[in-house]
Design an enzyme around this catalytic site. Structure first.
Site, PDB file in Angstrom:
ATOM      1  N   THR A 159       0.750  -1.084  -0.183  1.00 11.16           N
ATOM      2  CA  THR A 159      -0.336  -0.372  -0.208  1.00 11.16           C
ATOM      3  C   THR A 159       1.067   1.797   0.389  1.00 11.16           C
ATOM      4  O   THR A 159       2.127   0.620   0.594  1.00 11.16           O
ATOM      5  CB  THR A 159      -1.076   0.259   1.236  1.00 11.16           C
ATOM      6  OG1 THR A 159       0.232   0.113   2.503  1.00 11.16           O
ATOM      7  CG2 THR A 159      -1.830  -0.992   1.746  1.00 11.16           C
ATOM      8  N   ASP A 160       0.171   2.561  -0.773  1.00 12.33           N
ATOM      9  CA  ASP A 160       0.998   3.943   0.003  1.00 12.33           C
ATOM     10  C   ASP A 160       0.852   3.809   1.397  1.00 12.33           C
ATOM     11  O   ASP A 160      -0.259   2.733   1.818  1.00 12.33           O
ATOM     12  CB  ASP A 160       0.137   5.219  -1.152  1.00 12.33           C
ATOM     13  CG  ASP A 160       1.242   5.488  -1.308  1.00 12.33           C
ATOM     14  OD1 ASP A 160       1.819   5.514  -0.010  1.00 12.33           O
ATOM     15  OD2 ASP A 160       1.135   6.430  -1.885  1.00 12.33           O
ATOM     16  N   TRP A 161       1.343   4.631   2.011  1.00  8.50           N
ATOM     17  CA  TRP A 161       0.982   4.368   3.821  1.00  8.50           C
ATOM     18  C   TRP A 161       0.185   5.737   3.871  1.00  8.50           C
ATOM     19  O   TRP A 161      -0.484   6.015   3.476  1.00  8.50           O
ATOM     20  CB  TRP A 161       2.210   5.637   3.936  1.00  8.50           C
ATOM     21  CG  TRP A 161       3.546   5.208   3.842  1.00  8.50           C
ATOM     22  CD1 TRP A 161       4.372   5.587   5.946  1.00  8.50           C
ATOM     23  CD2 TRP A 161       4.634   4.636   3.767  1.00  8.50           C
ATOM     24  NE1 TRP A 161       5.225   4.356   5.024  1.00  8.50           N
ATOM     25  CE2 TRP A 161       5.304   4.134   3.896  1.00  8.50           C
ATOM     26  CE3 TRP A 161       4.053   3.590   1.953  1.00  8.50           C
ATOM     27  CZ2 TRP A 161       6.305   3.340   4.066  1.00  8.50           C
ATOM     28  CZ3 TRP A 161       5.014   2.562   1.799  1.00  8.50           C
ATOM     29  CH2 TRP A 161       6.001   2.602   2.769  1.00  8.50           C
TER      30      TRP A 161
END
Length: 937
Positions: A423-425
């Site tokens: 995932t992106d953060w």
């Protein structure tokens, strides 16, 4: 549940022109059913869907925001670099089956054209639990599509087949990729990473067989939480299993939050060189520096398209054309991974603006998705990329990190990707995301420092109760370990020697990884500078007898910032020379050479005083009288201006990541006009994150030269001085179009939406991104895509085109089917199949330097498909940089593959040769064609 998942998998119609909201439906014919009938999609057999002649498919899938989030960690002792051991336990009830969706899909009239992706008419009928509509125009959506918590089976994707013993497809290890000169588009080889991946998978499975519990495997997939380790992302060690953990660290232009590192030019500046060797070298040096600091996964390159001219993070990517972006991503990844670090291709996918990036649905039709936005990611997979980062936004009403169509079917099935998707953060939205293709949660907690996680103990429990298959967890762990083995990070890998969250603590041992990497920074800064105007041979500046004796340097962008190069957190401010945008895609400058200092040094280099020039300056952009006074009676006045942007968590002068408009910053237009009003040899240098509107002064006869200098990194001043004084002949070319009016661009920044709203962003321009829009609509740009001047001139001649013979017949049935117009078959790795990408057509021509200065030319090849194909008028499909001495002539070879000549067939879900004659043009820009020919297929 089978019906539910099938419906999501078949949500293949996107309205692309109307402003009416359409219910989320599916469209496909039998071939589309076959598309998703691989082992992991066998649920289709129980679905009843009637389809009438539909042909535009959309990547819309399921998501779930369900289950109570608890501790990040599984019930096992884990450790992360720089953090203490932690344990966790489940506080949620056991869930065996639940449904978060009710309602039914209704019959809708939707439309799609099989060639253009433009809506026409068809009907789709389906009934299933769930109700959702998406918006074809601007506005807001009704909410994300969700998926119930219910057991989902899983079978690992089979390994794509690979030809053996064919010289054109050499087996390659990431540590030793073929050189840039051997690129497939230049007649070279198509590297095959299959054997390297096979060995990595074998090592991963062997390690996992040594007593790994499910808790161990879950810990491998779940970050330790924000600021609980030394890096921006941390996977804990799994001991005594022999796995030391992973350090994941920004950025796409250097090691973020570390000292004694290089601040490289942005990806956009690298792309502006159109030089594969420089792009590769930049990637190699970045990879070496990340490894030297102990980073396992470098969070880059970024390859979202420059669809929106005002897009805040455009400077992190490679421009506004999929082919240029794809080749740049390919070379960058080959370089980074040769340097020893895992590359991470991001942000997958359709994250083209910052405004409401976590609450916007990018509504994209299937053909546009494949031909434009997915292409750079496909090329990343062909470069052997280890990891992919999914994006914050929704795609056709499903969050990107839960979009099974894009994660499982396109990335893992169609592209044959064998690494892992993270995932992106904080871009994760459910525990069930594991069932639809997500492999790693970053940074591990739901929100920063929340102490809760969608995975950790939740994932352990979901596997234990059968909601998520044991085979899926094993697959996740295998993919992560295989990427670690692929880069040989299991052997003699350096420890992390910095702390991203406290640069002053004892973990920072100040390891210097810079080496001589400043040399490529300076070279790219000069090679990526684009000469847009040069009247009366104003440039290069010639010192000595009869030349320039006095120089005025004007503008705040010419000098150092008052606070120093790192005075603004994450570079979130604009003062002095602009050499980096703002946000997470940044790094600390070890130093920053400003233009004023470099110009003074260069102007005083002559051995005799008569070979030198005097230099004065005025740095205020707002005191115009002073600027005019400083420029008066000077032989040349060089005005430095800029435009900045960045990531949306920082606002600079009212610009919330994306630019508010396309004007240059800091009163720049008035400054240029004031100086040009008193000096008839005014040179403008713009350090800009993207295009800007320069109509107020670009045609002023006193503005004799314009250089678009990009965002060039720590050697910015030296790079531009090299070009100004002719030490480097500029060869940069625009990686986007500079328009005469902001309204000329085919896609605009979408704003608005309240705090709870999901913003609708319709990609209604389809395939007509950037120059393609201008060409299709007969809009005259100020400077077209691919444009750039030189201090010399070039002539093109002797065009020859031929088919390339193939000594083998291993793929002959597939090749014959393609030749007959049939789409590529639905299979594992169908889009990255080596036979599809092998050189098929050779285009050769000669280029001669007809001027009196040595220099480089960027030769460009554009295809023109038959009108029936529904393609834009011109499509970039090849380029090469050619350096020629005065009078020298060289033969240039550019090759085209079957993939290059194909269009995406949305009905049969494959790549097909369009009917009719395909022609091409070779020249110096997207509108400067010198030679024309016909593709002999």
């Amino acid at each position: 549940m089978a019906v539910q998942r099938a419906l999501y998998a078949l949500l293949l119609i996107l309205p692309t022109i109307a402003n009416a909201a359409l219910s989320s439906s599916s469209a496909a014919e039998s071939a589309t059913s076959a598309l998703l009938s691989s082992p992991s999609h066998s649920f289709l057999s129980s679905v009843s869907v009637s389809v009438s002649s539909a042909s535009s498919s959309v990547a819309s899938e399921s998501s779930s925001v369900s289950a109570t989030a608890t501790s990040i960690f599984s019930s096992a002792s884990v450790s992360a670099s720089g953090s203490t051991n932690a344990t966790g336990s489940s506080n949620i009830p056991t869930i065996t089956s639940a449904s978060s969706i009710t309602g039914s899909f209704s019959t809708n009239s939707v439309s799609a054209n099989a060639t253009s992706g433009v809506l026409t008419s068809s009907a789709v009928n389906a009934t299933a639990t769930g109700s959702q509509s998406f918006n074809s125009g601007t506005g807001t959506e009704t909410g994300p599509i969700t998926v119930p918590i219910t057991p989902i089976s899983f079978t690992p994707f089979p390994t794509p087949s690979s030809p053996v013993g064919i010289p054109e497809f050499p087996s390659v290890d990431p540590a030793s990729p073929p050189p840039p000169s051997d690129a497939p588009g230049l007649g070279g080889h198509v590297p095959d990473f299959t054997e390297a991946w096979n060995k990595a998978y074998a090592s991963a499975k062997q390690l996992l067989s040594q007593g790994w519990s499910n808790e161990d495997k879950v810990n491998l997939t779940t970050g330790v939480g924000w600021a609980n380790g030394l890096c921006v992302g941390n996977i804990p060690s799994v001991q005594p299993r022999g796995f030391p953990g992973l350090c994941l660290e920004d950025s796409p232009l250097g090691v973020r939050f570390a000292d004694f590192v290089t601040a490289f030019p942005t990806a956009l500046s690298a792309a502006a060189t159109w030089n594969r060797t420089l792009i590769r070298t930049r990637g190699l040096f970045m990879g070496q520096e990340h490894k030297g600091k102990g980073v396992h996964v470098a969070l880059g390159p970024m390859m979202n398209m420059g669809r929106i001219a005002q897009g805040g993070r455009n400077w992190e990517g490679f421009g506004a054309d999929p082919f240029l972006s794809g080749e740049s991503a390919y070379e960058t990844i080959l370089g980074m991974q040769a340097g020893g670090v895992q590359a991470c291709a991001k942000h997958y996918i359709n994250n083209e603006q910052e405004h409401k990036r976590t609450q916007e649905s990018s509504n994209v039709d299937d053909r546009t998705q494949h031909e434009i936005y997915a292409h750079p990611f496909m090329r990343s997979v062909m470069a052997g990329v280890s990891s992919i980062m999914c994006s914050y936004n929704l795609i056709n009403d499903t969050y990107a990190c839960e979009n099974e169509k894009m994660l499982d079917d396109v990335m893992k099935r169609e592209f044959g990707f064998r690494g892992y998707i993270m995932t992106d953060w904080s871009a994760q939205h459910s525990t069930m995301s594991a069932a639809v293709g997500l492999d790693m949660s970053m940074p591990g907690d739901i929100t920063f420092s929340s102490g809760t996680s969608w995975w950790g103990q939740n994932l352990t429990d979901f596997v234990a109760n059968g909601t998520i298959a044991q085979a899926r967890l094993d697959d996740m762990a295998t993919r992560i370990l295989a990427s670690w083995f692929l880069l040989k990070q299991d052997t003699d890998y350096p420890p992390v020697t910095f702390n991203a969250f406290n640069t002053l603590d004892g973990n920072n041992t100040h390891v210097d990884v810079q080496d001589d990497h400043f040399t490529v920074v300076r070279e790219i800064g000069a090679a990526g500078a684009v000469l847009l105007k040069n009247e009366q041979n104003a440039l290069p500046l010639k010192l000595g007898k009869g030349g320039i004796r006095s120089i005025a340097v004007i503008g705040n962008d010419s000098g150092p910032a008052v606070r120093g190069p790192n005075g603004f957190s994450d570079r979130g401010g604009d003062d002095g020379i602009l050499a980096m945008g703002w946000g997470s895609g940044t790094a600390q400058f070890p130093y920053l050479i400003d233009p004023l200092s470099a110009i003074q040094t260069r102007a005083r280099r002559g051995k005799k005083s008569s070979d030198r020039a005097i230099v004065t300056w005025w740095r205020s952009n707002w005191e115009l009288a002073g600027a005019a006074s400083a420029a008066t009676e000077q032989d040349v006045a060089i005005v430095f201006v800029n435009a900045d942007s960045g990531e949306g968590y920082i606002t600079v002068d009212g610009n919330e990541g994306d630019r508010k408009n396309l004007t240059l910053w800091g009163n720049a237009d008035a400054l240029v006009s004031a100086v040009a009003g008193v000096n008839n040899n005014t040179v403008v240098v713009a350090h800009s994150v993207g295009p800007a509107i320069i109509e107020p002064w670009v045609e002023n006869p006193n503005v004799t030269a314009v250089i678009w200098a990009g965002i060039p990194g720590q050697e910015a001043g030296n790079s531009i001085a090299d070009v100004l004084f002719g030490d480097v002949n500029p060869s940069g070319r625009l990686p986007y179009t500079i328009a005469k009016s902001a309204s000329d661009y085919g896609a605009q920044l979408v704003t608005g939406g309240d705090a709870a709203a999901i913003l609708s962003i319709p990609y209604t321009e389809g395939l007509l991104i950037d120059y393609r829009w201008f060409d299709a609509n007969n809009i005259e740009p100020r400077f077209e895509f691919g444009f750039g001047l030189s201090y010399t001139t070039f002539q093109y001649f002797n065009l020859h085109t031929s088919l390339i013979s193939q000594p083998d017949s291993d793929s002959k049935p597939l090749e014959d089917a393609w030749e007959s117009g049939k789409a590529t078959p639905i299979a594992e790795g169908s889009t990255t199949a080596l036979w599809l990408h092998r050189p098929l057509v050779k285009v050769q021509f000669e280029v001669q330097n007809t001027g009196d200065v040595d220099g480089g030319e960027i030769t460009q090849l554009y295809l023109h498909h038959p009108a029936s194909a529904g393609e834009p008028p011109s499509v970039l499909k090849g380029f090469d940089d050619v350096y020629l001495r005065q009078g020298q002539k060289k033969t240039v070879t550019i090759t085209l593959s079957r993939y290059d000549l194909s269009v995406w067939d949305v009905v049969h879900q494959g790549w097909a040769k369009p009917k009719g004659k395909i022609t091409f043009s070779v020249g110096a820009s997207s509108r400067d064609f010198r030679l024309k020919g016909t593709v002999p297929v």
